[in-house]
Design a protein around this motif. Sequence first.
Motif, PDB file in Angstrom:
ATOM      1  N   ASN A   1      33.330  52.317  36.421  1.00 25.62           N
ATOM      2  CA  ASN A   1      32.313  51.078  35.351  1.00 25.62           C
ATOM      3  C   ASN A   1      32.303  50.364  35.728  1.00 25.62           C
ATOM      4  OD1 ASN A   1      30.544  54.067  34.394  1.00 25.62           O
ATOM      5  ND2 ASN A   1      32.704  54.088  33.872  1.00 25.62           N
ATOM      6  N   PHE A   2      33.188  49.259  36.186  1.00 29.70           N
ATOM      7  CA  PHE A   2      33.552  47.503  36.876  1.00 29.70           C
ATOM      8  C   PHE A   2      34.328  47.664  37.859  1.00 29.70           C
ATOM      9  CE2 PHE A   2      34.193  48.957  31.950  1.00 29.70           C
ATOM     10  CZ  PHE A   2      32.577  48.426  31.446  1.00 29.70           C
ATOM     11  N   LEU A   3      33.882  47.018  37.946  1.00 30.23           N
ATOM     12  CA  LEU A   3      34.871  46.398  39.408  1.00 30.23           C
ATOM     13  C   LEU A   3      35.900  46.754  39.366  1.00 30.23           C
ATOM     14  CD1 LEU A   3      33.305  42.802  39.796  1.00 30.23           C
ATOM     15  CD2 LEU A   3      32.244  44.849  40.443  1.00 30.23           C
ATOM     16  N   SER A   4      37.042  46.761  38.847  1.00 30.27           N
ATOM     17  CA  SER A   4      38.415  47.430  38.774  1.00 30.27           C
ATOM     18  C   SER A   4      38.570  47.724  37.829  1.00 30.27           C
ATOM     19  CB  SER A   4      39.261  46.170  39.786  1.00 30.27           C
ATOM     20  OG  SER A   4      38.808  45.522  38.886  1.00 30.27           O
TER      21      SER A   4
ATOM     22  N   GLU B   1      37.848  36.722  32.045  1.00 28.50           N
ATOM     23  CA  GLU B   1      39.039  38.215  32.880  1.00 28.50           C
ATOM     24  C   GLU B   1      38.252  39.190  32.809  1.00 28.50           C
ATOM     25  OE1 GLU B   1      43.333  38.017  31.199  1.00 28.50           O
ATOM     26  OE2 GLU B   1      42.583  36.418  29.749  1.00 28.50           O
ATOM     27  N   PHE B   2      37.264  39.349  31.965  1.00 29.67           N
ATOM     28  CA  PHE B   2      36.617  41.061  32.600  1.00 29.67           C
ATOM     29  C   PHE B   2      36.752  41.308  34.382  1.00 29.67           C
ATOM     30  CE2 PHE B   2      34.226  41.045  27.859  1.00 29.67           C
ATOM     31  CZ  PHE B   2      35.819  40.632  27.633  1.00 29.67           C
ATOM     32  N   PRO B   3      36.777  42.577  34.483  1.00 27.51           N
ATOM     33  CA  PRO B   3      36.612  42.398  36.297  1.00 27.51           C
ATOM     34  C   PRO B   3      34.870  42.760  35.961  1.00 27.51           C
ATOM     35  CG  PRO B   3      37.162  44.929  34.931  1.00 27.51           C
ATOM     36  CD  PRO B   3      37.175  43.061  33.817  1.00 27.51           C
ATOM     37  N   MET B   4      34.055  41.935  36.246  1.00 23.99           N
ATOM     38  CA  MET B   4      32.603  41.696  36.274  1.00 23.99           C
ATOM     39  C   MET B   4      32.234  40.639  37.215  1.00 23.99           C
ATOM     40  SD  MET B   4      30.874  42.153  32.332  1.00 23.99           S
ATOM     41  CE  MET B   4      31.694  43.907  31.049  1.00 23.99           C
ATOM     42  N   SER B   5      30.560  40.573  37.289  1.00 27.28           N
ATOM     43  CA  SER B   5      30.385  39.122  38.436  1.00 27.28           C
ATOM     44  C   SER B   5      30.177  38.017  37.287  1.00 27.28           C
ATOM     45  CB  SER B   5      28.771  39.824  38.422  1.00 27.28           C
ATOM     46  OG  SER B   5      27.973  40.288  37.466  1.00 27.28           O
ATOM     47  N   SER B   6      30.439  37.141  37.860  1.00 24.07           N
ATOM     48  CA  SER B   6      29.847  35.833  37.178  1.00 24.07           C
ATOM     49  C   SER B   6      28.944  36.342  36.453  1.00 24.07           C
ATOM     50  CB  SER B   6      30.258  34.938  38.771  1.00 24.07           C
ATOM     51  OG  SER B   6      29.606  34.674  38.988  1.00 24.07           O
ATOM     52  N   THR B   7      28.486  36.311  36.707  1.00 22.28           N
ATOM     53  CA  THR B   7      26.570  36.297  35.907  1.00 22.28           C
ATOM     54  C   THR B   7      26.694  37.212  35.038  1.00 22.28           C
ATOM     55  OG1 THR B   7      25.220  36.095  38.193  1.00 22.28           O
ATOM     56  CG2 THR B   7      24.071  37.204  36.336  1.00 22.28           C
ATOM     57  N   ASP B   8      27.215  38.425  34.629  1.00 19.87           N
ATOM     58  CA  ASP B   8      27.598  39.320  33.309  1.00 19.87           C
ATOM     59  C   ASP B   8      28.589  38.752  32.622  1.00 19.87           C
ATOM     60  OD1 ASP B   8      26.050  40.973  34.720  1.00 19.87           O
ATOM     61  OD2 ASP B   8      27.314  42.487  35.015  1.00 19.87           O
ATOM     62  N   LYS B   9      29.005  37.923  33.172  1.00 26.31           N
ATOM     63  CA  LYS B   9      30.569  37.205  32.086  1.00 26.31           C
ATOM     64  C   LYS B   9      30.127  36.046  31.489  1.00 26.31           C
ATOM     65  CE  LYS B   9      34.031  37.409  35.575  1.00 26.31           C
ATOM     66  NZ  LYS B   9      35.374  36.783  35.848  1.00 26.31           N
ATOM     67  N   ASN B  10      28.981  34.906  32.708  1.00 18.59           N
ATOM     68  CA  ASN B  10      28.421  33.950  31.838  1.00 18.59           C
ATOM     69  C   ASN B  10      27.038  34.345  31.012  1.00 18.59           C
ATOM     70  OD1 ASN B  10      29.612  32.038  32.683  1.00 18.59           O
ATOM     71  ND2 ASN B  10      28.366  32.359  35.101  1.00 18.59           N
ATOM     72  N   ALA B  11      25.890  35.664  31.133  1.00 17.61           N
ATOM     73  CA  ALA B  11      25.178  35.987  29.837  1.00 17.61           C
ATOM     74  C   ALA B  11      26.103  36.340  28.311  1.00 17.61           C
ATOM     75  CB  ALA B  11      25.007  37.653  30.879  1.00 17.61           C
ATOM     76  N   LEU B  12      28.063  37.652  28.720  1.00 17.92           N
ATOM     77  CA  LEU B  12      27.972  37.983  27.475  1.00 17.92           C
ATOM     78  C   LEU B  12      28.658  36.256  26.958  1.00 17.92           C
ATOM     79  CD1 LEU B  12      30.402  41.120  28.951  1.00 17.92           C
ATOM     80  CD2 LEU B  12      28.062  40.865  27.829  1.00 17.92           C
ATOM     81  N   ILE B  13      29.526  35.501  27.401  1.00 14.78           N
ATOM     82  CA  ILE B  13      29.617  34.171  27.186  1.00 14.78           C
ATOM     83  C   ILE B  13      28.414  33.507  25.954  1.00 14.78           C
ATOM     84  CG2 ILE B  13      30.436  31.986  27.205  1.00 14.78           C
ATOM     85  CD1 ILE B  13      31.631  32.863  29.838  1.00 14.78           C
ATOM     86  N   LYS B  14      27.103  33.866  26.304  1.00 16.91           N
ATOM     87  CA  LYS B  14      26.161  32.807  25.800  1.00 16.91           C
ATOM     88  C   LYS B  14      26.019  33.696  24.923  1.00 16.91           C
ATOM     89  CE  LYS B  14      24.051  30.192  30.045  1.00 16.91           C
ATOM     90  NZ  LYS B  14      23.056  30.381  30.251  1.00 16.91           N
ATOM     91  N   LEU B  15      26.153  35.037  25.057  1.00 18.10           N
ATOM     92  CA  LEU B  15      25.428  36.061  24.113  1.00 18.10           C
ATOM     93  C   LEU B  15      26.459  35.439  22.469  1.00 18.10           C
ATOM     94  CD1 LEU B  15      24.091  39.345  22.941  1.00 18.10           C
ATOM     95  CD2 LEU B  15      25.887  40.167  23.996  1.00 18.10           C
ATOM     96  N   TYR B  16      28.093  35.355  23.011  1.00 18.18           N
ATOM     97  CA  TYR B  16      28.964  35.240  21.494  1.00 18.18           C
ATOM     98  C   TYR B  16      29.300  34.194  21.544  1.00 18.18           C
ATOM     99  CZ  TYR B  16      31.401  40.276  21.895  1.00 18.18           C
ATOM    100  OH  TYR B  16      31.827  41.096  21.742  1.00 18.18           O
ATOM    101  N   THR B  17      28.057  32.982  22.199  1.00 17.51           N
ATOM    102  CA  THR B  17      28.574  31.693  21.260  1.00 17.51           C
ATOM    103  C   THR B  17      26.761  31.371  21.458  1.00 17.51           C
ATOM    104  OG1 THR B  17      29.141  30.570  24.300  1.00 17.51           O
ATOM    105  CG2 THR B  17      30.903  31.094  22.952  1.00 17.51           C
ATOM    106  N   GLU B  18      26.024  30.807  21.754  1.00 17.92           N
ATOM    107  CA  GLU B  18      25.323  30.686  21.406  1.00 17.92           C
ATOM    108  C   GLU B  18      24.083  31.304  20.939  1.00 17.92           C
ATOM    109  OE1 GLU B  18      22.298  30.489  25.119  1.00 17.92           O
ATOM    110  OE2 GLU B  18      24.335  29.109  26.035  1.00 17.92           O
TER     111      GLU B  18
END
Length: 644
Positions: free
Chosen positions: A185-188, A220-237
Amino acid sequence: MTISRRDFLNGTSLAIIAGMTPLDLLGADMLPFDNYPPSLTGLRGSHAGSYESAHALAQERMKFPVDDLPVEEKYDLVIVGAGISGLSAAFFYQKKFKNAKILLLDNHDDFGGHAKRNEFKKNKTFSMGYGGSESLQSPKHLYSNTALKLLEELKIDIDKLEKHFDVSFYPKLHLSRGVFFDKENFLSDKFVSGDPTRSACDEIPPGQLHGKKIKEFINEFPMSSTDKNALIKLYTEKKDYLPKLKTEEKVAYLQKISYRDFLLKHVGISEQAVKYFQAKSHDFDTIGIDAISAYDDSRVLNLPGLDGMNLPPMDDDDLNALNDPYIYHFPDGNATIARLLVSNLMPKVTNGIKDMNSIILNKFDYTKLDLNDSLVRLRLSSTVVTVANANKGKEVPVDIGYLDKPELDSEGKLVKLGTLHRIQAKHVIMANYNMMIPYILTELPQEQKEALALNVKAPLLYTKVLISNWKSFIKLGVHEIYSPCLPYCRVKLDYPVDLGRYFHPRSPEKPIQLHMVSVPSLPEQIGKDARTQFRMGRYKLLTTSFSEFEKDIRNQLQRILAPTKLFNHEKDILGITINRWSHGYSYYLNSLFDDEDKSNNIINTARKPFGNVVIANSDADWNPYAQTAIDQAHRAVDELFSQL
């Protein structure tokens, strides 16, 4: 000094040999009775032999008339179901009528309902855990005076119980929570420790989570940088994702959109990133984020994205669920409540032991649950299939028909149903599943039957695995693991609780129980209403063999822990008990699918007294908690006495 085994187990004396814990000492002499239900491993919970008679009644529409049978016994009160609600009802009834003859009937081979005790004994290791009802949740805030008084009468001191939980034990070992991502389900395949987030019913103090910074954690998540950035914004903004709506409009809208759809449609994160959250609600809500609202449930779980929405403050109950420490825990969960109720109702079963410390290691004598000379009796492996004459007036006894233990073959398949028995009682309390009552009490009005049937219970697995040591967890740096897409969403080390002479293993070299939670989930369930998902999940549980469950358990643990080089499932798994709850916890109000006013009307209609029969159980309030089971038992007994 020589200590007899009887004195040792009853707590009158205790000797500790240097270098050995009490659990080491108990060793091979810990289980004095054959087929002692708490010590049975394998497939438990809704075990083979517990549900076949009910399925014959509800699914095959078999009839079990008792009119032509002789009346074998007569009681003042018969209680259907010996869970916490049924046992509490017996306790409350006996207080009002001290000489009343009471019989409890339960379809399982053990009492307690979902408050099941699991025991493991391997070599010199004795370990216990909870097979269902887990802890007292926020007893100082959420418990009624009735529930608190019952705990007091059972000699449960919640202040002392709190102190038995060592909240700093895992934090002192610098352990955090982690996430395992699977490559399907994820990159690795990847394990990430240091989860900094909190959720409902958290036992770890906020300042002791040992979490990383959220950005570091997500990167550190095995996701694309786009997905990781989106999650970071969701948590921080802190962002208002519905800026055009007024506050009251936001609330109404968020109550009717799932958290999954909120993330996809309004936050704009991808389907791939949403997978990370899918099972976040499994343990608390027994369903995925596609079937919880973006308002009530998501806020209790502390899921991100709502802090900037200018929403009203959470109500007190939800705040307590989020912020109160989840530390009011017995080593066997709420099975201790059930055991204390039994010891008060039938003291011969425990040789008179009635306090929460001594009863932990007391072995119940199940042969004394159903004695002819006892005012209160408890009969296991007995499925009630008919209750009749309830509306014929208080002078007419109620007929109760029950089937005793069915005959099964060596593979646990039904050979034939048990023998039908007829008994009578002045009063009956139905403390069993609401959805079964219409099949048993067929005289009920149709409107009440339909209301009862709407309590479709949530299926789940509580699996306990005894492992030889927990050094692999130390190396990973975690005490708990979340897996978004594997069968078990949660794998955690046992709670660090010492009580009486029972001690949590302090050394990673020692065996320990893992608590594993699985909510049956199929891809085709996503997006369906909660009741439909519960029914689909139930079918999956009942058609899955123990060997298939065991394969999932071993595969998942091996996949996560084996890379540490400190775990091998073939030698390190010492025992497995799977508590299969095909009819798990009570249905609860879900704003995605239910109207609150209509639901309250359904609840009140479903639990109406019917002649000499009243209805208890947590189902009667759509609230799957121990305190609710107690409160509903008290209400049911009061309803009986209001008729006298």
